[in-house]
Enzyme design. Structure first.
Site, short mmCIF file in Angstrom:
data_model
loop_
_atom_site.label_atom_id
_atom_site.label_comp_id
_atom_site.label_asym_id
_atom_site.label_seq_id
_atom_site.Cartn_x
_atom_site.Cartn_y
_atom_site.Cartn_z
CE LYS A 56 6.08 7.56 -7.40
NZ LYS A 56 5.25 6.61 -6.46
O1 LIG Z 1 4.07 12.15 -7.90
C1 LIG Z 1 3.52 11.54 -7.14
C2 LIG Z 1 3.51 10.14 -7.49
C3 LIG Z 1 3.31 9.21 -6.68
N1 LIG Z 1 2.83 9.56 -5.34
C4 LIG Z 1 2.37 8.45 -4.54
O2 LIG Z 1 0.88 8.56 -4.37
C5 LIG Z 1 0.69 8.32 -3.13
C6 LIG Z 1 -0.06 9.64 -2.37
O3 LIG Z 1 -0.21 9.09 -1.06
P1 LIG Z 1 -1.18 10.36 -0.02
O4 LIG Z 1 -1.34 9.72 1.04
O5 LIG Z 1 -2.39 10.51 -0.70
O6 LIG Z 1 -0.31 11.34 0.10
C7 LIG Z 1 1.95 7.58 -2.51
O7 LIG Z 1 1.93 6.39 -2.50
C8 LIG Z 1 2.91 8.32 -3.34
O8 LIG Z 1 4.09 7.39 -3.45
C9 LIG Z 1 2.95 10.80 -5.06
O9 LIG Z 1 2.22 11.17 -3.94
N2 LIG Z 1 3.12 11.70 -5.96
#
Ligand SMILES: O=c1ccn([C@@H]2O[C@H](COP(=O)(O)O)[C@@H](O)[C@H]2O)c(=O)[nH]1
Length: 297
Positions: free
Chosen positions: A114
């Site tokens: 990001k």
């Molecule tokens: O809008 C967003 C952008 C990025 N993320 C990222 O994806 C994963 C989600 O992890 P989970 O364990 O499936 O919740 C994480 O790395 C976030 O930083 C997001 O969730 N939402």
């Protein structure tokens, strides 16, 4: 892409022409392996539940195990940079080795970092993540448009130059995002829609889809945004641990479902450290998303 100009194998039995961009490679990978991205998010709690120490050794073992279990079996793998950065330079060295392990395996590497800054600094970030000379070069990187879409041009340029890609945050999965992203700009469009429209222009005319995508959380409900002209991939995190469900995808993404790359981290990772169990969890996630997407595709 190969230096010799031959076709590139993106997954067993699936090739794309030499020089194909990220969008074409991701399309081929999704078509062949199914709509699934698995995140590598080595949370301290996951390290503990895998019986690993919360240190660089644990980080290395966790990431290597995910790579061995899933490389070449899922369309994309998304290391979350924060969990590597928390260990400083030794954590970054592990991230570099994860990228080395995964790139060319058939699973595209999306580095979730990001980044975003004024254009001249964004150019340096683009060198870090989208230049093949860098040890942190991934197939695609996540970027934040908070300094304006124009400031992201160095990422777009570098991605195109090198057959790589970028995912721009549009409607993020966290509830706090809406206050900024759904704010209405002077011309009546939301901030998110202005970003989506800029990307639609960048991707216009590229077949089968362009190299610049958006991030739209699977948790946001019916988006109320026009995604159909995007002609680029939609990375959809928020499934599983954040409450998003595969069955929601149809309602959230409507007529843009075919562009969606659903992303799961904790829900799949919690099946480890057994590699067969990790693969089974990934297959369940992929199959649930494929069925939800197939309904209208
Ligand atoms: O809008 C967003 C952008 C990025 N993320 C990222 O994806 C994963 C989600 O992890 P989970 O364990 O499936 O919740 C994480 O790395 C976030 O930083 C997001 O969730 N939402």
């Amino acid at each position: 892409m190969t230096e010799s100009g031959q076709a590139t194998q993106v997954s067993p039995g699936e090739t794309v022409p030499a020089g194909a961009g990220f969008g074409a490679r991701l399309r081929a990978s999704m078509d062949s392996l199914g709509p699934l991205c698995v995140g590598i998010d080595p949370h301290p709690s996951l390290l503990a539940s895998w019986g690993l120490s919360d240190d660089v050794k644990g980080l290395e073992a966790f990431s290597r195990t995910v790579g061995e279990a899933l490389a070449g079996r899922v369309a994309a793998i998304k290391p979350q940079s924060a969990f590597f950065e928390r260990f400083g330079s030794r954590g970054i060295a592990v991230l570099e080795s994860v990228i080395r392990q995964l790139r060319g395996s058939g699973s595209l590497v999306i580095l979730d970092v990001k980044r975003g800054d004024i254009g001249s600094t964004a150019a340096a970030y683009a060198d870090a993540y989208l230049d093949p000379a860098s040890p942190l070069c991934a197939d695609a990187v996540t970027v934040s448009p908070y300094l304006g879409f124009g400031a992201l041009r160095p990422f777009v340029g570098k991605a195109r130059e090198n057959g790589l890609g970028a995912f721009v945050l549009a409607l993020t999965s966290n509830p706090e995002g809406a206050a900024v992203q759904r704010a209405v700009a002077a011309d009546g469009r939301t901030v998110a829609q202005t970003i989506i429209d800029e990307i639609s222009q960048v991707n216009a005319g590229v077949s089968p889809m362009g190299d610049v995508g958006v991030v739209v959380g699977a948790t946001v409900g019916p988006t109320g945004h026009r995604l159909i002209d995007l002609n680029g991939p939609i990375l959809a995190p928020g499934l599983g641990a954040q409450g998003g469900k595969a069955e929601d995808l149809r309602a959230v993404f409507g007529n843009a479902l075919d562009l969606v790359l659903p992303s799961w981290s904790r829900e799949v990772l919690s099946a480890g450290p057994d590699q067969a169990a990790l693969r089974a969890a990934a297959e369940r996630a992929r199959d649930s998303c494929a069925s939800a997407i197939a309904v209208t595709a």
